[in-house]
Structure formats: C-alpha cells, structure tokens
Design a protein around this motif. Sequence first.
Motif, PDB file in Angstrom:
ATOM      1  N   VAL A   1       9.245   5.438   4.883  1.00 36.50           N
ATOM      2  CA  VAL A   1       9.272   6.776   4.308  1.00 36.50           C
ATOM      3  C   VAL A   1      10.370   6.740   3.253  1.00 36.50           C
ATOM      4  O   VAL A   1      11.534   6.468   3.567  1.00 36.50           O
ATOM      5  N   TRP A   2       9.987   7.007   2.015  1.00 34.88           N
ATOM      6  CA  TRP A   2      10.933   6.956   0.894  1.00 34.88           C
ATOM      7  C   TRP A   2      11.471   8.350   0.611  1.00 34.88           C
ATOM      8  O   TRP A   2      10.727   9.233   0.213  1.00 34.88           O
ATOM      9  N   ARG A   3      12.772   8.532   0.811  1.00 34.15           N
ATOM     10  CA  ARG A   3      13.411   9.827   0.558  1.00 34.15           C
ATOM     11  C   ARG A   3      14.223   9.757  -0.737  1.00 34.15           C
ATOM     12  O   ARG A   3      14.862   8.761  -1.012  1.00 34.15           O
ATOM     13  N   HIS A   4      14.177  10.861  -1.476  1.00 32.27           N
ATOM     14  CA  HIS A   4      14.917  10.940  -2.741  1.00 32.27           C
ATOM     15  C   HIS A   4      15.684  12.250  -2.769  1.00 32.27           C
ATOM     16  O   HIS A   4      15.121  13.317  -2.529  1.00 32.27           O
ATOM     17  N   THR A   5      16.976  12.172  -3.046  1.00 31.81           N
ATOM     18  CA  THR A   5      17.838  13.353  -3.002  1.00 31.81           C
ATOM     19  C   THR A   5      17.712  14.224  -4.239  1.00 31.81           C
ATOM     20  O   THR A   5      18.268  15.316  -4.287  1.00 31.81           O
ATOM     21  N   GLY A   6      17.020  13.741  -5.248  1.00 29.36           N
ATOM     22  CA  GLY A   6      16.962  14.433  -6.529  1.00 29.36           C
ATOM     23  C   GLY A   6      17.758  13.656  -7.556  1.00 29.36           C
ATOM     24  O   GLY A   6      17.481  13.715  -8.739  1.00 29.36           O
ATOM     25  N   GLY A   7      18.748  12.907  -7.077  1.00 26.12           N
ATOM     26  CA  GLY A   7      19.559  12.097  -7.971  1.00 26.12           C
ATOM     27  C   GLY A   7      19.372  10.607  -7.749  1.00 26.12           C
ATOM     28  O   GLY A   7      19.512   9.806  -8.663  1.00 26.12           O
TER      29      GLY A   7
ATOM     30  N   ASP B   1       7.965  20.490  -1.550  1.00 20.59           N
ATOM     31  CA  ASP B   1       9.413  20.697  -1.578  1.00 20.59           C
ATOM     32  C   ASP B   1      10.075  19.711  -0.622  1.00 20.59           C
ATOM     33  O   ASP B   1      10.981  20.067   0.121  1.00 20.59           O
ATOM     34  N   SER B   2       9.597  18.480  -0.621  1.00 25.21           N
ATOM     35  CA  SER B   2      10.066  17.489   0.343  1.00 25.21           C
ATOM     36  C   SER B   2      10.938  16.445  -0.315  1.00 25.21           C
ATOM     37  O   SER B   2      10.681  16.031  -1.448  1.00 25.21           O
ATOM     38  N   GLU B   3      11.950  15.986   0.407  1.00 26.14           N
ATOM     39  CA  GLU B   3      12.751  14.864  -0.073  1.00 26.14           C
ATOM     40  C   GLU B   3      12.040  13.551   0.223  1.00 26.14           C
ATOM     41  O   GLU B   3      12.383  12.515  -0.314  1.00 26.14           O
ATOM     42  N   ALA B   4      11.005  13.573   1.096  1.00 33.28           N
ATOM     43  CA  ALA B   4      10.194  12.384   1.374  1.00 33.28           C
ATOM     44  C   ALA B   4       9.154  12.277   0.264  1.00 33.28           C
ATOM     45  O   ALA B   4       8.165  12.988   0.251  1.00 33.28           O
TER      46      ALA B   4
ATOM     47  N   MET C   1       0.873  -1.176   0.000  1.00 35.82           N
ATOM     48  CA  MET C   1       0.000   0.000   0.000  1.00 35.82           C
ATOM     49  C   MET C   1       0.908   1.223   0.000  1.00 35.82           C
ATOM     50  O   MET C   1       1.866   1.274   0.786  1.00 35.82           O
ATOM     51  N   ILE C   2       0.622   2.207  -0.857  1.00 38.40           N
ATOM     52  CA  ILE C   2       1.542   3.339  -0.981  1.00 38.40           C
ATOM     53  C   ILE C   2       0.829   4.688  -0.949  1.00 38.40           C
ATOM     54  O   ILE C   2      -0.372   4.768  -1.215  1.00 38.40           O
ATOM     55  N   VAL C   3       1.589   5.693  -0.620  1.00 41.94           N
ATOM     56  CA  VAL C   3       1.195   7.094  -0.798  1.00 41.94           C
ATOM     57  C   VAL C   3       2.257   7.667  -1.735  1.00 41.94           C
ATOM     58  O   VAL C   3       3.319   8.112  -1.293  1.00 41.94           O
ATOM     59  N   PRO C   4       2.017   7.619  -3.055  1.00 40.81           N
ATOM     60  CA  PRO C   4       3.046   8.010  -4.011  1.00 40.81           C
ATOM     61  C   PRO C   4       3.273   9.518  -4.092  1.00 40.81           C
ATOM     62  O   PRO C   4       4.288   9.963  -4.611  1.00 40.81           O
ATOM     63  N   ASN C   5       2.344  10.301  -3.549  1.00 40.21           N
ATOM     64  CA  ASN C   5       2.467  11.760  -3.641  1.00 40.21           C
ATOM     65  C   ASN C   5       2.739  12.396  -2.278  1.00 40.21           C
ATOM     66  O   ASN C   5       2.340  13.522  -2.025  1.00 40.21           O
ATOM     67  N   TYR C   6       3.430  11.677  -1.392  1.00 48.63           N
ATOM     68  CA  TYR C   6       3.632  12.193  -0.044  1.00 48.63           C
ATOM     69  C   TYR C   6       4.322  13.553  -0.033  1.00 48.63           C
ATOM     70  O   TYR C   6       4.044  14.395   0.795  1.00 48.63           O
ATOM     71  N   GLU C   7       5.187  13.790  -0.997  1.00 50.07           N
ATOM     72  CA  GLU C   7       5.882  15.079  -1.040  1.00 50.07           C
ATOM     73  C   GLU C   7       4.908  16.246  -1.176  1.00 50.07           C
ATOM     74  O   GLU C   7       5.216  17.362  -0.797  1.00 50.07           O
ATOM     75  N   GLU C   8       3.712  15.992  -1.679  1.00 55.12           N
ATOM     76  CA  GLU C   8       2.714  17.051  -1.836  1.00 55.12           C
ATOM     77  C   GLU C   8       1.953  17.352  -0.547  1.00 55.12           C
ATOM     78  O   GLU C   8       1.296  18.386  -0.451  1.00 55.12           O
TER      79      GLU C   8
END
Length: 158
Positions: A52-58, A27-30, A12-19
């Motif tokens: 919690v999935w964090r992404h650095t941009g790269g 503007d979240s890295e999560a 089960m996911i929340v793919p738009n958590y950064e929003e």
Amino acid sequence: MIPVHLKHKPVMIVPNYEEVDGKMAYDSEAKGLSLGLAQWNDRGKVDISAKVWRHTGGKWSRQSEELPLHRVLDLAILIARTKLHFVDAYKYPHFFDPENPEIDRIGLQGDAMSVEVCTDNDHIEEDIELFEQALKNDDELLSERLRILSRLLREAGY
C-alpha cells in the motif's frame, strides 16, 4: 505515479487506489496498491509482496506497507470469518461467549489459525460493541468487495 525506484519493485498496480479506498475515496493518503518483487528479497530468492503506497502530499510516506501475499490472504480470511461471526453474534450479551472466546480454528499448512476475541483487552465489551457497529456501518463497502472476491475465486476454480 507509484515509485519504481525503491526496493519494492511493482509489477501489477492499482494506480488510482485513492479513488476507491472505501470511506476515504478521493481523499486518501493511500495512493496506490502494487504486487511486486519484495524489498526483503535476498540474492537468488524472490518473493512477491503486496504494498500500500501512502503519500503525505509532499513525499512518499514511511508508513507505506508491504505484506507477503499469504498475509494479505490471511487478512482476507480473518475479515471473512469475523463477518461470519457477527451474523449470529447478537445471541451473546456482548457479541461473544466469554467462556469460549475462540471463534474458529482454520486449518492452514498442517496447523490452524486461531480466530478469537481478544479477552486480554480490558475494554473488550465496550470495544467489541463499537467494532460491531463499525462493521454494520461499513457493510456495503466490505460486502461489495467480498462478493467480488468470491466471484473471482469461483472463476479461478477455487
């Protein structure tokens, strides 16, 4: 897109958590949240975890966090009890009673989770005042989520 090729297997996911990530929204890295099969599962033993999935941009960050579900709930209990403490904490000079820093003992599985002010912190008086102000500043964000959680728990029969 939350990665599905890693050890944690999202179900089960929340793919738009950064929003919707509180003050960091948009503007979240999560980038996402997931409930799935835990990365620490051994053969024949399956646990569910929250991540919690964090992404650095790269790339996907090693700071992504995976927690067993009971810990997620324990954190929610701690948040709720902390907010409840601060409703009346103004009665104390530094928002707590130094003679009795334990706020509550919450029964869990035959024992109790202690909730207390960290008096080992050398700057606790200053830090708790900053903490209290941050709670006030974030009250709208936290209260909205707690109200939703309360409603969902009632609907689920809890």
